[in-house]
Scaffold this motif. Sequence first.
Motif, PDB file in Angstrom:
ATOM      1  N   ALA A  86      79.411  59.733 -50.531  1.00  0.00           N
ATOM      2  CA  ALA A  86      78.704  58.744 -49.706  1.00  0.00           C
ATOM      3  C   ALA A  86      77.500  58.173 -50.438  1.00  0.00           C
ATOM      4  CB  ALA A  86      78.269  59.383 -48.392  1.00  0.00           C
ATOM      5  N   ALA A  87      76.854  58.979 -51.272  1.00  0.00           N
ATOM      6  CA  ALA A  87      75.634  58.547 -51.954  1.00  0.00           C
ATOM      7  C   ALA A  87      75.884  57.446 -52.971  1.00  0.00           C
ATOM      8  CB  ALA A  87      74.973  59.744 -52.635  1.00  0.00           C
ATOM      9  N   VAL A  88      77.051  57.470 -53.599  1.00  0.00           N
ATOM     10  CA  VAL A  88      77.371  56.470 -54.632  1.00  0.00           C
ATOM     11  C   VAL A  88      77.258  55.048 -54.084  1.00  0.00           C
ATOM     12  CG1 VAL A  88      79.221  55.599 -56.116  1.00  0.00           C
ATOM     13  CG2 VAL A  88      78.809  58.056 -55.952  1.00  0.00           C
ATOM     14  N   LYS A  89      77.551  54.883 -52.804  1.00  0.00           N
ATOM     15  CA  LYS A  89      77.531  53.546 -52.195  1.00  0.00           C
ATOM     16  C   LYS A  89      76.121  52.966 -52.091  1.00  0.00           C
ATOM     17  CE  LYS A  89      81.543  54.888 -49.424  1.00  0.00           C
ATOM     18  NZ  LYS A  89      82.076  55.157 -48.057  1.00  0.00           N
ATOM     19  N   LEU A  90      75.094  53.804 -52.235  1.00  0.00           N
ATOM     20  CA  LEU A  90      73.715  53.332 -52.081  1.00  0.00           C
ATOM     21  C   LEU A  90      73.087  52.846 -53.384  1.00  0.00           C
ATOM     22  CD1 LEU A  90      72.097  55.844 -49.551  1.00  0.00           C
ATOM     23  CD2 LEU A  90      72.991  53.557 -49.128  1.00  0.00           C
ATOM     24  N   ILE A  91      73.837  52.896 -54.473  1.00  0.00           N
ATOM     25  CA  ILE A  91      73.277  52.413 -55.740  1.00  0.00           C
ATOM     26  C   ILE A  91      73.040  50.910 -55.689  1.00  0.00           C
ATOM     27  CG2 ILE A  91      73.740  52.088 -58.206  1.00  0.00           C
ATOM     28  CD1 ILE A  91      75.208  54.748 -58.154  1.00  0.00           C
ATOM     29  N   GLY A  92      73.965  50.191 -55.054  1.00  0.00           N
ATOM     30  CA  GLY A  92      73.814  48.747 -54.906  1.00  0.00           C
ATOM     31  C   GLY A  92      73.785  48.019 -56.235  1.00  0.00           C
ATOM     32  N   GLU A  93      72.869  47.074 -56.356  1.00  0.00           N
ATOM     33  CA  GLU A  93      72.769  46.267 -57.571  1.00  0.00           C
ATOM     34  C   GLU A  93      71.727  46.807 -58.545  1.00  0.00           C
ATOM     35  OE1 GLU A  93      74.818  43.694 -58.324  1.00  0.00           O
ATOM     36  OE2 GLU A  93      75.865  44.332 -56.503  1.00  0.00           O
ATOM     37  N   GLU A 107      76.519  67.092 -58.211  1.00  0.00           N
ATOM     38  CA  GLU A 107      77.786  66.633 -57.635  1.00  0.00           C
ATOM     39  C   GLU A 107      77.798  65.112 -57.524  1.00  0.00           C
ATOM     40  OE1 GLU A 107      81.518  67.192 -56.733  1.00  0.00           O
ATOM     41  OE2 GLU A 107      80.227  68.964 -56.956  1.00  0.00           O
ATOM     42  N   PHE A 108      76.641  64.535 -57.192  1.00  0.00           N
ATOM     43  CA  PHE A 108      76.516  63.075 -57.161  1.00  0.00           C
ATOM     44  C   PHE A 108      76.790  62.489 -58.546  1.00  0.00           C
ATOM     45  CE2 PHE A 108      73.443  59.554 -57.979  1.00  0.00           C
ATOM     46  CZ  PHE A 108      74.104  58.561 -57.280  1.00  0.00           C
ATOM     47  N   ALA A 109      76.218  63.089 -59.586  1.00  0.00           N
ATOM     48  CA  ALA A 109      76.454  62.619 -60.950  1.00  0.00           C
ATOM     49  C   ALA A 109      77.939  62.700 -61.309  1.00  0.00           C
ATOM     50  CB  ALA A 109      75.628  63.440 -61.935  1.00  0.00           C
ATOM     51  N   HIS A 110      78.595  63.760 -60.866  1.00  0.00           N
ATOM     52  CA  HIS A 110      80.028  63.939 -61.128  1.00  0.00           C
ATOM     53  C   HIS A 110      80.844  62.795 -60.515  1.00  0.00           C
ATOM     54  CE1 HIS A 110      83.741  66.079 -61.936  1.00  0.00           C
ATOM     55  NE2 HIS A 110      84.090  65.966 -60.665  1.00  0.00           N
ATOM     56  N   PRO A 114      80.058  53.960 -62.536  1.00  0.00           N
ATOM     57  CA  PRO A 114      79.645  52.575 -62.295  1.00  0.00           C
ATOM     58  C   PRO A 114      80.509  51.566 -63.050  1.00  0.00           C
ATOM     59  CG  PRO A 114      78.153  53.623 -63.836  1.00  0.00           C
ATOM     60  CD  PRO A 114      79.064  54.698 -63.336  1.00  0.00           C
ATOM     61  N   GLN A 115      80.684  50.424 -62.426  1.00  0.00           N
ATOM     62  CA  GLN A 115      81.436  49.341 -63.055  1.00  0.00           C
ATOM     63  C   GLN A 115      80.537  48.446 -63.908  1.00  0.00           C
ATOM     64  OE1 GLN A 115      84.880  49.324 -62.703  1.00  0.00           O
ATOM     65  NE2 GLN A 115      84.300  51.286 -61.741  1.00  0.00           N
ATOM     66  N   LYS A 116      79.221  48.552 -63.703  1.00  0.00           N
ATOM     67  CA  LYS A 116      78.255  47.774 -64.470  1.00  0.00           C
ATOM     68  C   LYS A 116      77.317  48.736 -65.197  1.00  0.00           C
ATOM     69  CE  LYS A 116      78.208  43.976 -61.102  1.00  0.00           C
ATOM     70  NZ  LYS A 116      77.345  43.174 -60.192  1.00  0.00           N
ATOM     71  N   PRO A 117      76.642  48.267 -66.260  1.00  0.00           N
ATOM     72  CA  PRO A 117      75.718  49.144 -66.995  1.00  0.00           C
ATOM     73  C   PRO A 117      74.638  49.725 -66.080  1.00  0.00           C
ATOM     74  CG  PRO A 117      76.149  47.160 -68.255  1.00  0.00           C
ATOM     75  CD  PRO A 117      76.777  46.948 -66.904  1.00  0.00           C
ATOM     76  N   LEU A 118      74.409  51.019 -66.211  1.00  0.00           N
ATOM     77  CA  LEU A 118      73.456  51.715 -65.360  1.00  0.00           C
ATOM     78  C   LEU A 118      72.675  52.723 -66.203  1.00  0.00           C
ATOM     79  CD1 LEU A 118      72.534  52.288 -62.356  1.00  0.00           C
ATOM     80  CD2 LEU A 118      74.210  54.159 -62.390  1.00  0.00           C
ATOM     81  N   THR A 119      71.346  52.667 -66.087  1.00  0.00           N
ATOM     82  CA  THR A 119      70.501  53.661 -66.742  1.00  0.00           C
ATOM     83  C   THR A 119      70.179  54.766 -65.743  1.00  0.00           C
ATOM     84  OG1 THR A 119      69.507  52.031 -68.228  1.00  0.00           O
ATOM     85  CG2 THR A 119      68.293  54.088 -67.885  1.00  0.00           C
ATOM     86  N   GLU A 130      76.837  65.840 -68.012  1.00  0.00           N
ATOM     87  CA  GLU A 130      77.924  65.231 -67.250  1.00  0.00           C
ATOM     88  C   GLU A 130      78.078  63.745 -67.550  1.00  0.00           C
ATOM     89  OE1 GLU A 130      81.018  64.930 -64.356  1.00  0.00           O
ATOM     90  OE2 GLU A 130      80.096  66.690 -65.292  1.00  0.00           O
ATOM     91  N   LEU A 131      76.949  63.062 -67.785  1.00  0.00           N
ATOM     92  CA  LEU A 131      76.963  61.598 -67.876  1.00  0.00           C
ATOM     93  C   LEU A 131      76.836  61.038 -69.285  1.00  0.00           C
ATOM     94  CD1 LEU A 131      74.664  60.692 -64.839  1.00  0.00           C
ATOM     95  CD2 LEU A 131      77.159  60.599 -64.925  1.00  0.00           C
ATOM     96  N   CYS A 132      76.542  61.875 -70.269  1.00  0.00           N
ATOM     97  CA  CYS A 132      76.175  61.328 -71.586  1.00  0.00           C
ATOM     98  C   CYS A 132      77.295  60.554 -72.262  1.00  0.00           C
ATOM     99  CB  CYS A 132      75.640  62.438 -72.497  1.00  0.00           C
ATOM    100  SG  CYS A 132      76.821  63.738 -72.879  1.00  0.00           S
ATOM    101  N   ASN A 133      78.542  60.805 -71.911  1.00  0.00           N
ATOM    102  CA  ASN A 133      79.671  60.061 -72.483  1.00  0.00           C
ATOM    103  C   ASN A 133      80.408  59.225 -71.439  1.00  0.00           C
ATOM    104  OD1 ASN A 133      79.457  61.012 -75.225  1.00  0.00           O
ATOM    105  ND2 ASN A 133      80.198  63.004 -74.485  1.00  0.00           N
ATOM    106  N   ARG A 134      79.763  59.020 -70.290  1.00  0.00           N
ATOM    107  CA  ARG A 134      80.388  58.271 -69.196  1.00  0.00           C
ATOM    108  C   ARG A 134      80.295  56.764 -69.482  1.00  0.00           C
ATOM    109  NH1 ARG A 134      80.666  60.169 -63.901  1.00  0.00           N
ATOM    110  NH2 ARG A 134      80.939  62.168 -64.965  1.00  0.00           N
ATOM    111  N   PRO A 135      81.398  56.004 -69.372  1.00  0.00           N
ATOM    112  CA  PRO A 135      81.342  54.559 -69.579  1.00  0.00           C
ATOM    113  C   PRO A 135      80.320  53.882 -68.672  1.00  0.00           C
ATOM    114  CG  PRO A 135      83.622  55.302 -69.479  1.00  0.00           C
ATOM    115  CD  PRO A 135      82.769  56.479 -69.089  1.00  0.00           C
ATOM    116  N   ASN A 136      79.602  52.918 -69.216  1.00  0.00           N
ATOM    117  CA  ASN A 136      78.610  52.108 -68.498  1.00  0.00           C
ATOM    118  C   ASN A 136      77.359  52.895 -68.089  1.00  0.00           C
ATOM    119  OD1 ASN A 136      80.063  49.650 -68.543  1.00  0.00           O
ATOM    120  ND2 ASN A 136      81.313  50.331 -66.819  1.00  0.00           N
TER     121      ASN A 136
END
Length: 255
Positions: A86-93, A107-110, A114-119, A130-136
């Motif tokens: 549910a939390a992923v939906k709150l990232i927005g733009e 678990e949220f990081a897992h 993202p479909q767009k670049p995210l820092t 978990e995220l260091c090799n994740r696309p975008n």
Amino acid sequence: MKNITKRHQFILERLKDKGQITIPELIDLTQVSGVTIRKDLKFLEDKGLIFITRGGASLTNPYTVDRPIYEKATINAEQKKKIAHAAVKLIGENDAIIIGSGTTAFEFAHHLHPQKPLTVITPAVKVTMELCNRPNVEVLQLGGLIRPNSSSVAGPYAEYMLDRVSCGVLFIGVDGIDLGFGFSISNLTEANINQKMINTSQIIVVLADSSKFGKRGIGKICDLEQVQYIITDDGISESTVRALEDNGVKVIVAK
């Protein structure tokens, strides 16, 4: 109800039925003074039968302990997965977010793809791995000494870095949510960095399963009104939802 023994038995029976009770309720039900009720509660707590809470009593310990992260990961695991989804939906733009430490935050990081670049800025080493090799995803790992219990950094180096960034959304886990005390964690060392992350972010999202409500950690990190969203599971009571929303917090129950 003047008989002390009967009054103590009555208090224990009410707590067995309800789990917790307030001092005003007990005054009304027993028709004795607040001083007398407080003495009753202190006696029962000294006997190890109850726990005194702010304004009342409970059968369960309201104070959290600093458990190792591997132990926390096994507690309410399914609820944490739903909360993360549910939390992923709150990232927005937003193009930059902060992810705090803890098993629900991990678990949220897992679940984060993202479909767009995210820092992602984080003090949590497990989140970085978990995220260091994740696309975008580009990860900014905060620096400092790593606490083994949380696999997360804390201290002046991490706080220095946070003073020099600004972020859209913070996703943060907590150990306790108390309507009077606010949000808290079970380790004082990490309280400061949590406060810094809160001050750095425009929107605060607390990720917490329902077992965290009515609990307190030793380190307070913020008041209720500083948080915009809480994502939790369906174990939360309707009265707690109303109280939180009265304080301006939007409650999302993950399905």
